[in-house]
Design a protein around this motif. Structure first.
Motif, mmCIF file in Angstrom:
data_model
loop_
_atom_site.group_PDB
_atom_site.id
_atom_site.type_symbol
_atom_site.label_atom_id
_atom_site.label_comp_id
_atom_site.label_asym_id
_atom_site.label_seq_id
_atom_site.Cartn_x
_atom_site.Cartn_y
_atom_site.Cartn_z
ATOM 1 N N UNK A 59 0.847 -1.191 0.000
ATOM 2 C CA UNK A 59 0.000 0.000 0.000
ATOM 3 C C UNK A 59 0.881 1.238 0.000
ATOM 4 N N UNK A 60 0.300 2.342 -0.430
ATOM 5 C CA UNK A 60 0.977 3.627 -0.339
ATOM 6 C C UNK A 60 0.428 4.361 0.879
ATOM 7 N N UNK A 61 1.319 5.019 1.620
ATOM 8 C CA UNK A 61 0.945 5.807 2.790
ATOM 9 C C UNK A 61 1.555 7.190 2.649
ATOM 10 N N UNK A 62 0.732 8.222 2.776
ATOM 11 C CA UNK A 62 1.203 9.610 2.735
ATOM 12 C C UNK A 62 0.861 10.281 4.051
ATOM 13 N N UNK A 63 1.825 10.942 4.647
ATOM 14 C CA UNK A 63 1.626 11.668 5.900
ATOM 15 C C UNK A 63 2.013 13.121 5.665
ATOM 16 N N UNK A 64 1.404 14.104 6.282
ATOM 17 C CA UNK A 64 0.514 14.045 7.424
ATOM 18 C C UNK A 64 -0.949 13.888 7.058
ATOM 19 N N UNK A 65 -1.281 13.945 5.784
ATOM 20 C CA UNK A 65 -2.697 13.900 5.420
ATOM 21 C C UNK A 65 -3.301 12.500 5.501
ATOM 22 N N UNK A 66 -2.516 11.514 5.963
ATOM 23 C CA UNK A 66 -2.994 10.134 6.088
ATOM 24 C C UNK A 66 -3.626 9.667 4.786
ATOM 25 N N UNK A 67 -2.980 10.025 3.690
ATOM 26 C CA UNK A 67 -3.486 9.647 2.382
ATOM 27 C C UNK A 67 -2.933 8.316 1.925
ATOM 28 N N UNK A 68 -3.310 7.931 0.739
ATOM 29 C CA UNK A 68 -2.899 6.640 0.200
ATOM 30 C C UNK A 68 -4.002 5.628 0.424
ATOM 31 N N UNK A 69 -3.644 4.366 0.383
ATOM 32 C CA UNK A 69 -4.638 3.308 0.491
ATOM 33 C C UNK A 69 -4.479 2.491 1.759
ATOM 34 N N UNK A 70 -3.773 3.006 2.740
ATOM 35 C CA UNK A 70 -3.525 2.281 3.988
ATOM 36 C C UNK A 70 -4.793 2.300 4.844
ATOM 37 N N UNK A 71 -5.281 1.127 5.303
ATOM 38 C CA UNK A 71 -6.524 1.094 6.075
ATOM 39 C C UNK A 71 -6.428 1.715 7.467
ATOM 40 N N UNK A 72 -5.216 1.889 7.992
ATOM 41 C CA UNK A 72 -5.016 2.504 9.308
ATOM 42 C C UNK A 72 -4.035 3.677 9.160
ATOM 43 N N UNK A 73 -4.264 4.500 8.143
ATOM 44 C CA UNK A 73 -3.326 5.554 7.773
ATOM 45 C C UNK A 73 -3.030 6.527 8.908
ATOM 46 N N UNK A 74 -4.042 6.998 9.595
ATOM 47 C CA UNK A 74 -3.828 7.977 10.658
ATOM 48 C C UNK A 74 -2.942 7.420 11.767
ATOM 49 N N UNK A 75 -3.240 6.188 12.209
ATOM 50 C CA UNK A 75 -2.450 5.559 13.262
ATOM 51 C C UNK A 75 -1.028 5.274 12.783
ATOM 52 N N UNK A 76 -0.888 4.835 11.524
ATOM 53 C CA UNK A 76 0.436 4.550 10.971
ATOM 54 C C UNK A 76 1.270 5.828 10.888
#
Length: 140
Positions: A59-76
């Motif tokens: 999956x892709x994870x973008x921070x700080x906007x918790x974007x991408x396709x990660x199901x737990x983006x904010x926590x990650x």
């Protein structure tokens, strides 16, 4: 006709590098200057693969906007922020117990954090050990 597993793994890795555009670096090593003060600015392509690349997911994870396709983006993102963008410094939940089953999985993180390239990978004895060590970062 099916593709060999190594070809599938190579294609996934190549796609990840093209999407993120990050330069290669040594495994388990972070390169570049320290990130900016207080900022959470990162983009990662995270993968988990089974023994001998019998399967792979990412999956892709973008921070700080918790974007991408990660199901737990904010926590990650929160977890990676505490670790200053270094997956090797992530601490999982205390008291998380796992069996001693040997079914190795390899986790990888490739991307950048505060403008610093990040390439990290580590093999864990089983998926439970991965989850215990990395918390929500590789929980997808």
């Amino acid at each position: 006709m099916s593709l060999p597993r190594t070809a599938v793994a190579a294609a996934a890795t190549t796609a990840a590098l093209l999407v993120l555009g990050s330069p290669p670096a040594a495994a388990d090593e972070l390169q570049g200057p320290a990130g900016g003060p207080g900022g959470t600015d990162g983009r990662f392509f995270l993968t988990v693969s089974g023994a001998q690349n019998t399967w792979i997911r990412g999956v892709q994870l973008s921070c700080p906007d918790a974007g991408g396709h990660h199901p737990h983006a904010s926590e990650a993102c929160t977890t990676l922020h505490r670790a200053k963008g270094d997956p090797g410094r992530v601490t999982g939940a205390a008291g998380h117990q796992c069996t001693r089953e040997y079914d190795p999985v390899t986790a990888t993180a490739e991307g950048d954090w505060n403008g610093r390239p990040v390439v990290w990978h580590k093999t864990f004895p089983n998926p439970c050990a991965l989850d215990a060590a990395t918390g929500p970062v590789f929980r997808f």
